[in-house]
Motif scaffolding. Structure first.
Motif, PDB file in Angstrom:
ATOM      1  N   VAL A 122     -68.178  16.022 -11.061  1.00 16.47           N
ATOM      2  CA  VAL A 122     -67.180  15.439 -10.155  1.00 16.47           C
ATOM      3  C   VAL A 122     -65.831  15.284 -10.847  1.00 16.47           C
ATOM      4  N   SER A 123     -65.838  14.955 -12.135  1.00 19.50           N
ATOM      5  CA  SER A 123     -64.588  14.673 -12.844  1.00 19.50           C
ATOM      6  C   SER A 123     -63.887  15.927 -13.364  1.00 19.50           C
ATOM      7  N   ALA A 124     -64.523  17.091 -13.268  1.00 19.08           N
ATOM      8  CA  ALA A 124     -63.947  18.315 -13.819  1.00 19.08           C
ATOM      9  C   ALA A 124     -62.989  18.967 -12.827  1.00 19.08           C
ATOM     10  N   ASP A 125     -61.883  19.501 -13.364  1.00 18.39           N
ATOM     11  CA  ASP A 125     -60.974  20.302 -12.540  1.00 18.39           C
ATOM     12  C   ASP A 125     -61.593  21.651 -12.214  1.00 18.39           C
ATOM     13  N   THR A 126     -62.148  22.289 -13.230  1.00 17.83           N
ATOM     14  CA  THR A 126     -62.767  23.600 -13.085  1.00 17.83           C
ATOM     15  C   THR A 126     -64.060  23.621 -13.887  1.00 17.83           C
ATOM     16  N   VAL A 127     -65.089  24.236 -13.310  1.00 18.86           N
ATOM     17  CA  VAL A 127     -66.369  24.382 -13.999  1.00 18.86           C
ATOM     18  C   VAL A 127     -66.507  25.834 -14.440  1.00 18.86           C
ATOM     19  N   VAL A 128     -66.511  26.051 -15.749  1.00 16.41           N
ATOM     20  CA  VAL A 128     -66.708  27.388 -16.317  1.00 16.41           C
ATOM     21  C   VAL A 128     -68.190  27.524 -16.636  1.00 16.41           C
ATOM     22  N   VAL A 129     -68.888  28.415 -15.947  1.00 16.47           N
ATOM     23  CA  VAL A 129     -70.337  28.529 -16.076  1.00 16.47           C
ATOM     24  C   VAL A 129     -70.715  29.983 -16.341  1.00 16.47           C
ATOM     25  N   THR A 130     -71.678  30.180 -17.230  1.00 17.90           N
ATOM     26  CA  THR A 130     -72.127  31.536 -17.543  1.00 17.90           C
ATOM     27  C   THR A 130     -73.143  31.992 -16.498  1.00 17.90           C
ATOM     28  N   THR A 131     -73.351  33.313 -16.431  1.00 18.87           N
ATOM     29  CA  THR A 131     -74.291  33.860 -15.447  1.00 18.87           C
ATOM     30  C   THR A 131     -75.717  33.381 -15.718  1.00 18.87           C
ATOM     31  N   GLU A 132     -76.099  33.295 -16.997  1.00 22.32           N
ATOM     32  CA  GLU A 132     -77.441  32.814 -17.333  1.00 22.32           C
ATOM     33  C   GLU A 132     -77.604  31.351 -16.939  1.00 22.32           C
ATOM     34  N   ALA A 133     -76.547  30.575 -17.093  1.00 21.32           N
ATOM     35  CA  ALA A 133     -76.607  29.170 -16.696  1.00 21.32           C
ATOM     36  C   ALA A 133     -76.750  29.040 -15.187  1.00 21.32           C
ATOM     37  N   VAL A 134     -76.079  29.907 -14.436  1.00 21.97           N
ATOM     38  CA  VAL A 134     -76.197  29.890 -12.975  1.00 21.97           C
ATOM     39  C   VAL A 134     -77.646  30.137 -12.565  1.00 21.97           C
ATOM     40  N   LYS A 135     -78.310  31.078 -13.217  1.00 20.97           N
ATOM     41  CA  LYS A 135     -79.711  31.373 -12.889  1.00 20.97           C
ATOM     42  C   LYS A 135     -80.607  30.182 -13.197  1.00 20.97           C
ATOM     43  N   LYS A 136     -80.345  29.502 -14.326  1.00 20.94           N
ATOM     44  CA  LYS A 136     -81.149  28.325 -14.677  1.00 20.94           C
ATOM     45  C   LYS A 136     -80.906  27.174 -13.706  1.00 20.94           C
ATOM     46  N   ILE A 137     -79.656  27.031 -13.260  1.00 21.76           N
ATOM     47  CA  ILE A 137     -79.333  25.981 -12.280  1.00 21.76           C
ATOM     48  C   ILE A 137     -80.060  26.250 -10.982  1.00 21.76           C
ATOM     49  N   GLU A 138     -80.120  27.511 -10.580  1.00 25.93           N
ATOM     50  CA  GLU A 138     -80.839  27.863  -9.361  1.00 25.93           C
ATOM     51  C   GLU A 138     -82.330  27.559  -9.478  1.00 25.93           C
ATOM     52  N   GLU A 139     -82.925  27.868 -10.622  1.00 23.34           N
ATOM     53  CA  GLU A 139     -84.345  27.573 -10.838  1.00 23.34           C
ATOM     54  C   GLU A 139     -84.596  26.065 -10.766  1.00 23.34           C
ATOM     55  N   TRP A 140     -83.642  25.315 -11.259  1.00 24.21           N
ATOM     56  CA  TRP A 140     -83.789  23.843 -11.295  1.00 24.21           C
ATOM     57  C   TRP A 140     -83.610  23.231  -9.908  1.00 24.21           C
ATOM     58  N   LEU A 141     -82.622  23.679  -9.155  1.00 26.42           N
ATOM     59  CA  LEU A 141     -82.281  23.025  -7.893  1.00 26.42           C
ATOM     60  C   LEU A 141     -82.864  23.690  -6.656  1.00 26.42           C
ATOM     61  N   ALA A 142     -83.365  24.896  -6.792  1.00 26.22           N
ATOM     62  CA  ALA A 142     -83.877  25.613  -5.610  1.00 26.22           C
ATOM     63  C   ALA A 142     -85.150  24.945  -5.084  1.00 26.22           C
TER      64      ALA A 142
END
Length: 200
Positions: free
Chosen positions: A180-200
């Motif tokens: 919430v406090s970040a202006d921009t979130v810089v995220v790697t492609t591998e991190a995006v996949k892990k986030i999806e596994e966690w939140l899906a």
């Protein structure tokens, strides 16, 4: 749905994680609960029965002006506190389903506002603040960027340590307050996949 990668490609992502409707009440509840969980809750004061001093009546009942008993009463200097604070926990219960839904809602809103920058990889060769600033300048992020990698290296943590508004997180350490406090979130492609596994 797809996210644009910084090198010009695209990355297919789940609609449930990056395209969810924003629920302001749920996000607010989760953010407040997360911040409250970090509170120490160690404040302690003494009531009139706990302060050091005698409870003997300070003067006679009549003839001495206002009537009063012990000098440990809250109206006297050195007396007790009326509603003395005691150590307590500020933790609020948040179900796992609610927490994950709030995280997905925040990520979806950041995506709609164009505040997510996806990169193939993000790291620095040496623990130098100057090198990290150069990389961030190339990506044209705001003054408060959040860097999310699948497993942040020591060099990356050390490079960002002297920058007060730059945060570095791996996927396991991602939290709603930093998002919430970040202006921009810089995220790697591998991190995006892990986030999806966690939140899906």
């Amino acid at each position: 749905m797809e996210l644009n990668v910084n090198n010009g490609g695209t990355l297919a992502v789940s609609e449930a994680v990056f395209g969810r409707a924003f629920n302001e009440d749920l996000v607010h509840q989760v953010v407040v609960a997360y911040r409250n969980a970090a509170r120490a809750g160690t404040k302690a004061q003494k009531s009139r029965s706990e302060v050091h001093g005698t409870t003997k009546k300070s003067k006679r009942q009549k003839g001495g002006g206002a009537r009063h008993g012990a000098l440990t009463a809250p109206i006297f200097v050195g007396g007790g506190v009326t509603f003395a604070a005691k150590p307590r926990s500020f933790a609020q219960k948040v179900n796992r389903k609610m927490y994950r839904a709030a995280m997905a809602a925040i990520l979806s809103e950041l995506n709609r506002q164009g505040r997510i920058t996806v990169v193939e990889a993000f790291d620095v060769e040496a623990p130098k603040t100057k090198g990290l600033l150069t990389k961030l300048a190339e990506l044209k992020v705001g003054t408060r960027p959040l860097i999310v990698t699948e497993q942040a290296s020591d060099n990356l943590y050390l490079s960002a340590r002297n920058l007060p508004y730059v945060q570095v997180r791996d996927v396991q350490g991602l939290d709603p307050v930093s998002l919430v406090s970040a202006d921009t979130v810089v995220v790697t492609t591998e991190a995006v996949k892990k986030i999806e596994e966690w939140l899906a």
